[in-house]
Design a protein around this motif. Structure first.
Motif, PDB file in Angstrom:
ATOM      1  N   THR A 263       0.829  -1.212   0.000  1.00  0.00           N
ATOM      2  CA  THR A 263       0.000   0.000   0.000  1.00  0.00           C
ATOM      3  C   THR A 263       0.857   1.252   0.000  1.00  0.00           C
ATOM      4  OG1 THR A 263      -1.739  -1.172   1.215  1.00  0.00           O
ATOM      5  CG2 THR A 263      -1.811   1.229   1.234  1.00  0.00           C
ATOM      6  N   GLU A 264       1.856   1.319   0.897  1.00  0.00           N
ATOM      7  CA  GLU A 264       2.705   2.501   0.976  1.00  0.00           C
ATOM      8  C   GLU A 264       3.545   2.672  -0.282  1.00  0.00           C
ATOM      9  OE1 GLU A 264       2.318   0.426   3.666  1.00  0.00           O
ATOM     10  OE2 GLU A 264       0.979   1.881   4.613  1.00  0.00           O
ATOM     11  N   ARG A 265       3.974   1.559  -0.887  1.00  0.00           N
ATOM     12  CA  ARG A 265       4.746   1.658  -2.119  1.00  0.00           C
ATOM     13  C   ARG A 265       3.887   2.246  -3.241  1.00  0.00           C
ATOM     14  NH1 ARG A 265       7.294  -3.668  -4.551  1.00  0.00           N
ATOM     15  NH2 ARG A 265       5.519  -3.585  -5.982  1.00  0.00           N
ATOM     16  N   HIS A 266       2.610   1.863  -3.267  1.00  0.00           N
ATOM     17  CA  HIS A 266       1.701   2.437  -4.261  1.00  0.00           C
ATOM     18  C   HIS A 266       1.573   3.942  -4.069  1.00  0.00           C
ATOM     19  CE1 HIS A 266      -0.670  -1.245  -5.944  1.00  0.00           C
ATOM     20  NE2 HIS A 266       0.627  -1.323  -6.147  1.00  0.00           N
ATOM     21  N   VAL A 280      11.387   3.220 -11.674  1.00  0.00           N
ATOM     22  CA  VAL A 280      11.405   1.754 -11.711  1.00  0.00           C
ATOM     23  C   VAL A 280      11.187   1.253 -10.291  1.00  0.00           C
ATOM     24  CG1 VAL A 280      12.903   1.535 -13.727  1.00  0.00           C
ATOM     25  CG2 VAL A 280      13.918   1.666 -11.433  1.00  0.00           C
ATOM     26  N   VAL A 281      10.543   0.106 -10.186  1.00  0.00           N
ATOM     27  CA  VAL A 281      10.329  -0.524  -8.883  1.00  0.00           C
ATOM     28  C   VAL A 281      11.398  -1.592  -8.694  1.00  0.00           C
ATOM     29  CG1 VAL A 281       8.746  -1.852  -7.454  1.00  0.00           C
ATOM     30  CG2 VAL A 281       7.846  -0.070  -8.994  1.00  0.00           C
ATOM     31  N   LEU A 282      12.180  -1.466  -7.642  1.00  0.00           N
ATOM     32  CA  LEU A 282      13.278  -2.398  -7.398  1.00  0.00           C
ATOM     33  C   LEU A 282      12.777  -3.666  -6.721  1.00  0.00           C
ATOM     34  CD1 LEU A 282      16.097  -0.015  -6.074  1.00  0.00           C
ATOM     35  CD2 LEU A 282      15.487  -0.584  -8.435  1.00  0.00           C
ATOM     36  N   ASP A 283      13.366  -4.790  -7.114  1.00  0.00           N
ATOM     37  CA  ASP A 283      13.129  -6.060  -6.429  1.00  0.00           C
ATOM     38  C   ASP A 283      14.443  -6.825  -6.399  1.00  0.00           C
ATOM     39  OD1 ASP A 283      13.487  -7.069  -8.988  1.00  0.00           O
ATOM     40  OD2 ASP A 283      11.341  -7.411  -9.347  1.00  0.00           O
ATOM     41  N   SER A 294      14.049   5.400  -8.261  1.00  0.00           N
ATOM     42  CA  SER A 294      13.915   4.016  -7.822  1.00  0.00           C
ATOM     43  C   SER A 294      12.941   3.945  -6.655  1.00  0.00           C
ATOM     44  CB  SER A 294      15.277   3.450  -7.384  1.00  0.00           C
ATOM     45  OG  SER A 294      16.196   3.463  -8.458  1.00  0.00           O
ATOM     46  N   VAL A 295      11.971   3.056  -6.760  1.00  0.00           N
ATOM     47  CA  VAL A 295      10.984   2.868  -5.702  1.00  0.00           C
ATOM     48  C   VAL A 295      11.219   1.486  -5.092  1.00  0.00           C
ATOM     49  CG1 VAL A 295       8.542   2.737  -5.112  1.00  0.00           C
ATOM     50  CG2 VAL A 295       9.311   4.317  -6.891  1.00  0.00           C
ATOM     51  N   ALA A 296      11.323   1.436  -3.779  1.00  0.00           N
ATOM     52  CA  ALA A 296      11.559   0.155  -3.109  1.00  0.00           C
ATOM     53  C   ALA A 296      11.116   0.254  -1.658  1.00  0.00           C
ATOM     54  CB  ALA A 296      13.035  -0.233  -3.174  1.00  0.00           C
ATOM     55  N   THR A 297      10.884  -0.874  -1.045  1.00  0.00           N
ATOM     56  CA  THR A 297      10.626  -0.904   0.388  1.00  0.00           C
ATOM     57  C   THR A 297      11.946  -0.717   1.129  1.00  0.00           C
ATOM     58  OG1 THR A 297      10.929  -3.302   0.531  1.00  0.00           O
ATOM     59  CG2 THR A 297       8.707  -2.499   0.036  1.00  0.00           C
ATOM     60  N   MET A 298      11.857  -0.425   2.402  1.00  0.00           N
ATOM     61  CA  MET A 298      13.067  -0.251   3.200  1.00  0.00           C
ATOM     62  C   MET A 298      13.918  -1.515   3.203  1.00  0.00           C
ATOM     63  SD  MET A 298      11.843   1.930   6.519  1.00  0.00           S
ATOM     64  CE  MET A 298      11.031   3.522   6.377  1.00  0.00           C
TER      65      MET A 298
END
Length: 363
Positions: A263-266, A280-283, A294-298
């Motif tokens: 949810t927070e990443r969205h 870009v969303v990192l994984d 770059s979008v990523a969780t902590m």
């Protein structure tokens, strides 16, 4: 013919004993014959081998046998013999640990039968032993592996769901899964996996195709990741990232799905879209790209470095994560949760070389 019969009659007892020994050699790990009158015990070669002993160095008597029985097992072994002699209780499947030449113990199971004189006095006891050490060790290792799996499964930060790929039913869930779906484990285990998602996805052709590709990737031995909403018991739809893998335990296949609330990443993605910035969303596989945010969780931030970092959605009940706080019952565990959450925020903030922005909307 008469000479042969006289020979057989004369050596009948010896022939019978040899026949018994041959039978026991072929049906058990080892055999033993106890002459009750003089207390001597004859062990087969295999029985000696199991314990790393030799008949030359260790002639066996009943007293010597009792001495090598594990102290915790001696009473039960003697009781089993007494019950067999006095009350005719079968001497069968009697567990005992016997000391080896090297000081350790082997786990054996014994069975036997007393041979009595015409007057009923016990003369001999003939029996066999089966070495269960390897079997018990394997069972212990399996139990330890199972306990390790349970600990790992239950301590995962992400919601974890274990499912049967043949029936599609849920086999197990961890505590984060209970919190994510706001359902107790008793409601989830045994239910079809469709209970995890909004029912309208079954009518969504695109969603069905995503699920089919997801399963196909697993069948090909690949780890698969998709994004799909889940449905909580309170009716709320929550966007999640599902990372799944197929593995086998004791010949049975299972699907392990890790569900992460994004949810927070969205929110971060929507903020970048409104600002007109490419991202870009990192994984685990995708790295940062020059010219794109770059979008990523902590959790994915560790080891990375950027000129500028925005740590977003630092809201109440997000940092520290409320679900983790609610999952602990001991104050010392609560201190550990706070320390872990602080460290996670610290790692995220220290990814910035020059600029750092931390924001939240609640409170």
């Amino acid at each position: 013919m008469r000479r042969l019969r006289r020979f057989v009659d004369h050596h009948l007892d010896e022939l019978r004993a040899d026949a018994v020994k041959m039978f026991l050699d072929s049906t058990a790990d080892g055999y033993w014959i106890w002459n009750i009158a003089d207390g001597l015990v004859e062990w087969s070669r295999r029985t000696y081998q199991i314990l790393g002993r030799t008949p030359e160095d260790h002639p066996m008597t009943f007293e010597a046998f009792i001495d090598i029985v594990h102290p915790d097992d001696r009473h039960s072994v003697e009781i089993a013999l007494q019950e067999h002699f006095v009350h005719g209780v079968a001497y069968r499947n009697v567990p005992m640990r016997l000391q080896t030449e090297y000081g350790g113990y082997r786990n054996l199971v014994a069975a036997g039968q007393v041979v009595r004189s015409p007057s009923g006095d016990p003369l001999l006891m003939v029996g066999a032993v089966t070495d269960r050490t390897a079997q018990l060790n394997a069972e212990q290792q399996a139990e330890e592996a199972q306990a390790k799996y349970v600990r790992l499964f239950q301590t995962m930060n992400d919601a974890a769901v274990l499912a049967d790929p043949l029936t599609g039913r849920i086999v197990d869930v961890n505590e984060p899964a209970e919190r994510l779906w706001v359902r107790p484990r008793s409601e989830l285990v045994g239910a079809p996996q469709s209970i995890l998602h909004p029912p309208d996805l079954e009518e969504d052709a695109e969603a069905r195709e995503v699920f089919r590709r997801h399963i196909r990737a697993l069948q090909e031995g690949n780890r698969a990741t998709i994004q799909m909403p889940i449905l909580r018991s309170d009716g709320a739809r929550v966007p999640v990232e599902i990372s799944s893998s197929l593995f086998e335990v004791d010949g049975t296949q299972y699907i392990l799905g890790l569900f992460r609330d994004i949810t927070e990443r969205h929110r971060a993605e929507q903020a970048l879209q409104r600002a007109g910035l490419p991202f870009v969303v990192l994984d685990e596989k995708l790295q940062s790209v020059v010219g794109k945010a770059s979008v990523a969780t902590m959790h994915f931030a560790k080891g990375l470095e950027f000129r500028a970092v925005a740590v977003m959605a630092c809201d109440d009940e997000v940092i520290p994560l409320q679900s983790r706080i609610e999952s602990v019952s001991d104050e010392s565990d609560l201190d550990e949760v706070y320390a872990t959450e602080r460290h996670l925020l610290y790692v995220a903030c220290t990814r910035a070389r020059e600029f750092l922005h931390v924001s939240g909307v609640s409170p």
